[in-house]
Write a protein that holds these residues in place. Structure first.
Motif, PDB file in Angstrom:
ATOM      1  N   SER A 287       0.877  -1.173   0.000  1.00  0.00           N
ATOM      2  CA  SER A 287       0.000   0.000   0.000  1.00  0.00           C
ATOM      3  C   SER A 287       0.915   1.224   0.000  1.00  0.00           C
ATOM      4  O   SER A 287       2.135   1.091   0.141  1.00  0.00           O
ATOM      5  CB  SER A 287      -0.934  -0.001   1.208  1.00  0.00           C
ATOM      6  N   TYR A 288       0.343   2.436  -0.177  1.00  0.00           N
ATOM      7  CA  TYR A 288       1.229   3.594  -0.328  1.00  0.00           C
ATOM      8  C   TYR A 288       0.543   4.901   0.032  1.00  0.00           C
ATOM      9  O   TYR A 288      -0.691   4.984   0.074  1.00  0.00           O
ATOM     10  CB  TYR A 288       1.741   3.669  -1.777  1.00  0.00           C
ATOM     11  N   ASP A 289       1.375   5.897   0.244  1.00  0.00           N
ATOM     12  CA  ASP A 289       0.912   7.280   0.394  1.00  0.00           C
ATOM     13  C   ASP A 289       1.703   8.125  -0.594  1.00  0.00           C
ATOM     14  O   ASP A 289       2.942   8.065  -0.606  1.00  0.00           O
ATOM     15  CB  ASP A 289       1.156   7.774   1.825  1.00  0.00           C
ATOM     16  N   GLN A 291       2.270  12.051  -2.057  1.00  0.00           N
ATOM     17  CA  GLN A 291       2.039  13.497  -1.966  1.00  0.00           C
ATOM     18  C   GLN A 291       2.649  14.146  -3.213  1.00  0.00           C
ATOM     19  O   GLN A 291       3.703  13.715  -3.687  1.00  0.00           O
ATOM     20  CB  GLN A 291       2.710  14.089  -0.714  1.00  0.00           C
TER      21      GLN A 291
END
Length: 392
Positions: A287-289, A291
């Motif tokens: 999974s990831y974030d 920006q």
């Protein structure tokens, strides 16, 4: 007011300009965190009889002139870079930050302009608004000031900015009509895997494998999805994770920047990069974030440039103002202003070392203070004359 008188006025305050510049150079601050810089600028403006107004998180604005007529904006950025300075200058910075992009000189240009404009206030047909801007290096200062009403009360009709250039000798100036600098998009990705012991990889999700796959895929996109006649550059400047050889880490990161000139190219790549990230991470069970930050391309208004160029030549000489063939490969957050009103962004030659000089953002760069009175005279003469022409 004659061009000679303008240049002479600027030259008479040369020592004062040098004092300002050296104080700012020796005490650099970064981003929006500029308490000492802002205090120094504010105090200097108040001593001139001006009333600086805070705009945005750390910006200052002064307005000079007579209410009837148009309003022109002059920009000076105040922030430095988070890096050491390696020069032998007696006024070098020692606090871990450095004015290696010349913003100390830009701020000084505007302090000098404020002084001359205040002295000539009765000759101004309209208003000159001078902005002292934070956070240019992180691409956020101009936007922040615009959001706090920079371009209103009075409404701004045109804007000028000068930027020092170590590529031009002192006395030379340059500008590029149309697209004058690239856009910049930043991608800051944190991938969440599942850490564990290197003897049991089946129980883990390796985030380093995921960022490695993303790295390889991202590095093909410009070559395979952009028309070769167009220009774009994608650089992954930070990547990795983990602490020791026998542990699969829990997280890993990639940080990348995309620069381009054509909005269609930029939009395609800006949309494709998150698609690649999303598909790759999901395929590999992580999974990831993500920006992102974005700064648009800087655009010089061609009609404004045509109108103002003769005023610049009156100060620097016909042969010393060049039209640049190519836009700046870097990015300038003056672009936020250029999206809203006609702007002219110019380079001011500040190389006094010949071939021995270094590029902007290099810890060894030395910029020639001989540019100070020239820059002041150019912006003041251009502003007053543009207002005079627009008034009629």
């Amino acid at each position: 007011m004659s061009k000679h008188e303008m240049l002479m006025m600027a030259e008479t305050i040369q020592q004062e300009l040098v004092t300002h510049r050296r104080h700012l150079h020796q005490n650099p601050e970064i981003g929006f965190d500029l308490p000492n810089t802002v205090a120094y600028v504010e105090k200097t403006l108040i001593e001139m009889g001006l009333v600086p107004k805070k705009v945005g998180k750390a910006g200052l604005v002064v307005t000079i002139g007579n209410g009837n007529g148009k309003t022109v904006l002059l920009r000076g950025d105040m922030d430095a870079l988070p890096m050491e300075e390696h020069t032998d200058l007696p006024f070098k910075s020692t606090n871990g930050f450095a004015h290696t992009c010349g913003h100390d000189i830009h701020t000084t240009f505007m302090l000098g302009a404020a002084k001359l404009l205040k002295a000539k206030e009765n000759d101004i047909h309209g208003m000159v608004k001078i902005m002292f801007q934070p956070a240019e290096e992180i691409g956020q200062g101009a936007k922040d000031m615009i959001e706090d009403g920079l371009l209103e009360n009075p409404k701004v009709d045109a804007a000028f900015a000068l930027h020092v250039s170590p590529d031009l000798e002192v006395g030379k100036f340059g500008y590029k009509p149309g697209v004058a600098a690239s856009s910049l998009d930043g991608f800051f990705l944190k991938v969440q895997g599942k850490g564990g012991h290197s003897s049991e990889p089946q129980k883990c999700v390796d985030p380093l494998m995921i960022v490695n796959a993303i790295y390889n895929q991202m590095n093909t996109i410009v070559g395979k999805e952009v028309d070769p006649k167009e220009r774009a550059v994608l650089v992954i400047g930070k990547m990795g994770g983990g602490t020791v050889a026998n542990i699969i880490p829990d997280t890993a990161v990639i940080e990348a920047t995309l620069r381009s000139f054509n909005p269609d190219v930029r939009n395609h790549l800006f949309n494709r990069i998150p698609e690649i990230i999303d598909a790759t991470v999901k395929m590999m069970r992580g999974s990831y974030d993500l920006q992102t930050i974005s700064t648009p391309s800087l655009y010089n208004n061609k009609d404004l440039c045509t109108l103002v160029a003769p005023f610049v030549k009156e100060i620097v000489g016909e042969e010393n103002l060049q039209i640049d063939e190519e836009p700046l490969a870097g990015t300038e957050d003056f672009s936020y202003i250029s999206q809203r009103i006609p702007t002219m962004f110019m380079w001011a030659g500040s190389n006094g070392l010949g071939n021995q000089n270094y590029p902007l953002h290099n810890p060894n760069i030395i910029l020639d203070e001989g540019v100070l009175p020239l820059g002041v005279a150019v912006v003041v003469h251009s502003a007053i004359n543009w207002l005079n022409v627009s008034h009629h």
